[in-house]
Write a protein that holds these residues in place. Structure first.
Motif, PDB file in Angstrom:
ATOM      1  N   ALA A 395     -13.879   8.041  -4.253  1.00 40.67           N
ATOM      2  CA  ALA A 395     -12.542   8.496  -3.864  1.00 40.67           C
ATOM      3  C   ALA A 395     -11.676   7.350  -3.343  1.00 40.67           C
ATOM      4  O   ALA A 395     -10.664   6.996  -3.954  1.00 40.67           O
ATOM      5  CB  ALA A 395     -12.669   9.600  -2.806  1.00 40.67           C
ATOM      6  N   ARG A 396     -12.062   6.752  -2.227  1.00 42.72           N
ATOM      7  CA  ARG A 396     -11.171   5.819  -1.544  1.00 42.72           C
ATOM      8  C   ARG A 396     -10.829   4.585  -2.378  1.00 42.72           C
ATOM      9  O   ARG A 396      -9.646   4.293  -2.604  1.00 42.72           O
ATOM     10  CB  ARG A 396     -11.796   5.394  -0.211  1.00 42.72           C
ATOM     11  CG  ARG A 396     -10.915   4.481   0.604  1.00 42.72           C
ATOM     12  CD  ARG A 396     -11.541   4.172   1.948  1.00 42.72           C
ATOM     13  NE  ARG A 396     -10.722   3.273   2.742  1.00 42.72           N
ATOM     14  CZ  ARG A 396     -11.029   2.866   3.961  1.00 42.72           C
ATOM     15  NH1 ARG A 396     -12.147   3.278   4.523  1.00 42.72           N
ATOM     16  NH2 ARG A 396     -10.238   2.044   4.611  1.00 42.72           N
ATOM     17  N   ILE A 397     -11.850   3.851  -2.809  1.00 42.30           N
ATOM     18  CA  ILE A 397     -11.591   2.613  -3.549  1.00 42.30           C
ATOM     19  C   ILE A 397     -10.877   2.879  -4.880  1.00 42.30           C
ATOM     20  O   ILE A 397      -9.855   2.234  -5.181  1.00 42.30           O
ATOM     21  CB  ILE A 397     -12.902   1.824  -3.772  1.00 42.30           C
ATOM     22  CG1 ILE A 397     -13.523   1.428  -2.421  1.00 42.30           C
ATOM     23  CG2 ILE A 397     -12.645   0.587  -4.627  1.00 42.30           C
ATOM     24  CD1 ILE A 397     -12.638   0.560  -1.561  1.00 42.30           C
ATOM     25  N   TYR A 401      -6.955   1.511  -5.852  1.00 44.95           N
ATOM     26  CA  TYR A 401      -6.620   0.708  -7.029  1.00 44.95           C
ATOM     27  C   TYR A 401      -5.649   1.454  -7.944  1.00 44.95           C
ATOM     28  O   TYR A 401      -4.709   0.849  -8.500  1.00 44.95           O
ATOM     29  CB  TYR A 401      -7.897   0.340  -7.793  1.00 44.95           C
ATOM     30  CG  TYR A 401      -8.570  -0.909  -7.272  1.00 44.95           C
ATOM     31  CD1 TYR A 401      -8.370  -2.135  -7.893  1.00 44.95           C
ATOM     32  CD2 TYR A 401      -9.398  -0.875  -6.149  1.00 44.95           C
ATOM     33  CE1 TYR A 401      -8.973  -3.285  -7.415  1.00 44.95           C
ATOM     34  CE2 TYR A 401     -10.005  -2.017  -5.657  1.00 44.95           C
ATOM     35  CZ  TYR A 401      -9.784  -3.229  -6.295  1.00 44.95           C
ATOM     36  OH  TYR A 401     -10.382  -4.368  -5.806  1.00 44.95           O
ATOM     37  N   PHE A 402      -5.857   2.771  -8.079  1.00 44.73           N
ATOM     38  CA  PHE A 402      -4.984   3.564  -8.959  1.00 44.73           C
ATOM     39  C   PHE A 402      -3.558   3.621  -8.420  1.00 44.73           C
ATOM     40  O   PHE A 402      -2.597   3.327  -9.152  1.00 44.73           O
ATOM     41  CB  PHE A 402      -5.540   4.983  -9.099  1.00 44.73           C
ATOM     42  CG  PHE A 402      -4.631   5.910  -9.858  1.00 44.73           C
ATOM     43  CD1 PHE A 402      -4.486   5.805 -11.234  1.00 44.73           C
ATOM     44  CD2 PHE A 402      -3.907   6.886  -9.177  1.00 44.73           C
ATOM     45  CE1 PHE A 402      -3.631   6.662 -11.931  1.00 44.73           C
ATOM     46  CE2 PHE A 402      -3.057   7.739  -9.860  1.00 44.73           C
ATOM     47  CZ  PHE A 402      -2.920   7.625 -11.243  1.00 44.73           C
ATOM     48  N   GLY A 411       0.902   1.425  -2.345  1.00 46.31           N
ATOM     49  CA  GLY A 411       0.027   2.388  -2.995  1.00 46.31           C
ATOM     50  C   GLY A 411      -1.410   2.286  -2.494  1.00 46.31           C
ATOM     51  O   GLY A 411      -2.161   3.270  -2.551  1.00 46.31           O
ATOM     52  N   ILE A 412      -1.792   1.090  -2.002  1.00 46.46           N
ATOM     53  CA  ILE A 412      -3.141   0.922  -1.461  1.00 46.46           C
ATOM     54  C   ILE A 412      -3.362   1.880  -0.301  1.00 46.46           C
ATOM     55  O   ILE A 412      -4.408   2.527  -0.185  1.00 46.46           O
ATOM     56  CB  ILE A 412      -3.375  -0.528  -0.987  1.00 46.46           C
ATOM     57  CG1 ILE A 412      -3.183  -1.513  -2.145  1.00 46.46           C
ATOM     58  CG2 ILE A 412      -4.777  -0.687  -0.388  1.00 46.46           C
ATOM     59  CD1 ILE A 412      -3.265  -2.977  -1.724  1.00 46.46           C
ATOM     60  N   GLY A 419     -10.152   9.295   0.509  1.00 47.37           N
ATOM     61  CA  GLY A 419     -11.552   9.182   0.905  1.00 47.37           C
ATOM     62  C   GLY A 419     -11.837   9.932   2.194  1.00 47.37           C
ATOM     63  O   GLY A 419     -12.893  10.552   2.353  1.00 47.37           O
ATOM     64  N   TRP A 420     -10.906   9.882   3.142  1.00 50.47           N
ATOM     65  CA  TRP A 420     -11.084  10.596   4.408  1.00 50.47           C
ATOM     66  C   TRP A 420     -11.249  12.101   4.185  1.00 50.47           C
ATOM     67  O   TRP A 420     -12.122  12.732   4.772  1.00 50.47           O
ATOM     68  CB  TRP A 420      -9.888  10.348   5.320  1.00 50.47           C
ATOM     69  CG  TRP A 420      -9.812   8.962   5.884  1.00 50.47           C
ATOM     70  CD1 TRP A 420     -10.710   7.942   5.716  1.00 50.47           C
ATOM     71  CD2 TRP A 420      -8.773   8.447   6.706  1.00 50.47           C
ATOM     72  NE1 TRP A 420     -10.279   6.823   6.378  1.00 50.47           N
ATOM     73  CE2 TRP A 420      -9.107   7.086   7.000  1.00 50.47           C
ATOM     74  CE3 TRP A 420      -7.597   8.965   7.220  1.00 50.47           C
ATOM     75  CZ2 TRP A 420      -8.304   6.281   7.789  1.00 50.47           C
ATOM     76  CZ3 TRP A 420      -6.781   8.172   8.018  1.00 50.47           C
ATOM     77  CH2 TRP A 420      -7.135   6.828   8.297  1.00 50.47           C
TER      78      TRP A 420
END
Length: 462
Positions: A395-397, A401-402, A411-412, A419-420
């Motif tokens: 999820a998070r990473i 990137y997306f 966007g980062i 992820g949270w």
């Protein structure tokens, strides 16, 4: 030493967490002082160099920190069951593990920091500064690991006040040395690193002297030290999943830092400042979670599962109140907070966007952390590893990137809450399932508890 198996659950957790919170505030104070002094007196590039180096330091020390947590939980469970012989053997075994592992980390950190920095897309303009900072920091790994281990042992025994005194000494000394090395002696990032390891070294030495004078069971002596292989294996069983979780988180931070680095030194400086602010405001939750882990560990060791349930409910209420409050701080004072670290307008703009993006979602990470801390305290560290892998790597990473490909550096920050939220959902479902209650290694009433749990699970299935 404090017995957390008696008294009001909410008060026990709150007053146990309070010295840890004050201590963490002091610790974060000197981390923040480092960043402010670097940002204001050396410059944006130096601040970016330190910020870019921190994920490497976390990655290489994360396994040690995680395994040490496993030994701390084991100490709490033995203490809860009143088995002081096992407590002593666990403490001595912890010392041996920390000493050997610290030396290995020192060698790896000094030899490979430069290569990892290049892998992270660290800009050439700050590469040498980051490398120099890391080499000095890693040379003092034994001091920082030793101090943190002593503090973890004391907290495992219910003493959260004494580590506070050691930390206050370290904090004051670190800030004084920052001023002397950077402002007076005109040193660069190596001055910040040198101030840190000297302060941690002094704190470690003082803590060892204190233990040898005040506590027979905690005495730090080479002669007569006990190594218990069975306890070592139990400590690894509890700690390795937590250590791997920390390493995965650390590697995730490296991937995230690498993405941030691709947007230049302003983004790096902004991310460093905002991360410091986020950590500072997160301290109440982190220390409340640490208190819950010790509370749960001691009460599981004593067989007090009903106290565990009440204590976790009380901690959740406290965590929710705190998270709502800090969300307001994130949003209302974002620009002013970032400007404390660096006055560059681009840095302030990027950092402010970070805080306002993650602020409204802070409640998810707070709640998830409390539940996860309770699960770890019970001895179930494998779940935390699995949950972390899913929320971070699925999820998070990917989300960071997306969204960065669509919205640039801002966007980062959009990917972080993804992820949270997933981590919260997974942790809440697992906690309600109750299997974590059967994971305690030490329990004075294991048979009765396990029978009750099996009967309850059978009834729910029917």
């Amino acid at each position: 030493m404090n017995d957390l198996t008696t008294g009001n659950e909410a008060k026990s957790i709150f007053f146990f967490s309070l010295p840890m919170l004050i201590g963490s505030l002091f610790q974060q104070l000197y981390n923040t002082a480092d960043s402010i002094i670097v940002g204001q007196f050396i410059g944006k590039d130096a601040m970016a160099a330190v910020s870019g180096a921190n994920p490497i330091m976390f990655l290489l020390t994360s396994l040690l920190m995680g395994v040490s947590l496993g030994f701390s939980i084991l100490i709490s469970q033995y203490y809860g069951s009143k088995d002081m012989k096992k407590v002593k053997a666990t403490i001595d075994t912890t010392y041996i593990f920390v000493f050997i592992t610290s030396l290995i980390i020192t060698v790896i950190g000094i030899l490979f920091s430069g290569s990892i920095l290049k892998f992270m897309n660290t800009p050439d303009s700050i590469l040498e500064q980051s490398k120099l900072y890391l080499m000095v920091i890693f040379s003092g790994t034994l001091f920082s690991s030793g101090y943190n281990s002593v503090s973890a042992i004391l907290r495992g025994l219910g003493d959260s006040t004494t580590p506070l005194y050691f930390l206050i000494i370290s904090t004051i000394l670190n800030i004084i040395l920052d001023v002397v090395f950077i402002i007076n002696f005109k040193m660069g990032v190596e001055g910040v690193a040198l101030a840190t390891i000297i302060a941690q070294g002094m704190s470690f030495i003082i803590s060892v002297i204190y233990l040898n004078k005040k506590h027979d069971i905690l005495k730090f002596k080479i002669k007569g030290i006990i190594y218990d292989h069975e306890i070592f294996k139990l400590g690894l069983k509890l700690g390795v999943p937590s250590g791997l979780q920390q390493m995965l988180f650390g590697f995730g931070n490296i991937m995230l830092q690498s993405l941030v680095n691709s947007y230049g030194t302003s983004a790096m400086a902004a991310f460093g400042a905002s991360s410091k602010i986020e950590t500072f405001i997160s301290l109440p939750i982190m220390n409340l979670g640490a208190a819950v882990s010790t509370f749960v560990a001691q009460n599981m060791g004593a067989g007090e599962t009903e106290r565990v349930k009440k204590g976790v409910k009380a901690s959740l209420k406290m965590a929710l109140g705190i998270s709502i409050f800090v969300c307001g701080l994130f949003i209302l004072f974002r620009s002013q907070l970032v400007s404390l670290f660096n006055s560059d307008e681009e840095v302030i703009s990027i950092g402010s966007a970070y805080l306002i993006t993650i602020g409204p979602f802070f409640i998810f990470i707070c709640t998830s952390f409390m539940l996860s801390s309770a699960i770890k305290g019970a001895g179930d560290s494998v779940f935390a590893l699995i949950s972390s892998m899913i929320s971070l790597w699925l999820a998070r990473i990917p989300a960071c990137y997306f969204f960065s490909s669509l919205f640039g550096v801002n966007g980062i920050w959009m990917g972080i809450p993804v992820g949270w939220i997933l981590g919260f959902i997974i942790t809440a479902i697992y906690y309600r399932g109750g299997k974590w209650k059967t994971k305690s290694i030490v329990n004075s009433r294991n048979k009765d508890i396990f029978s009750d749990l099996e009967l309850a699970n059978t009834s729910s299935e029917e």
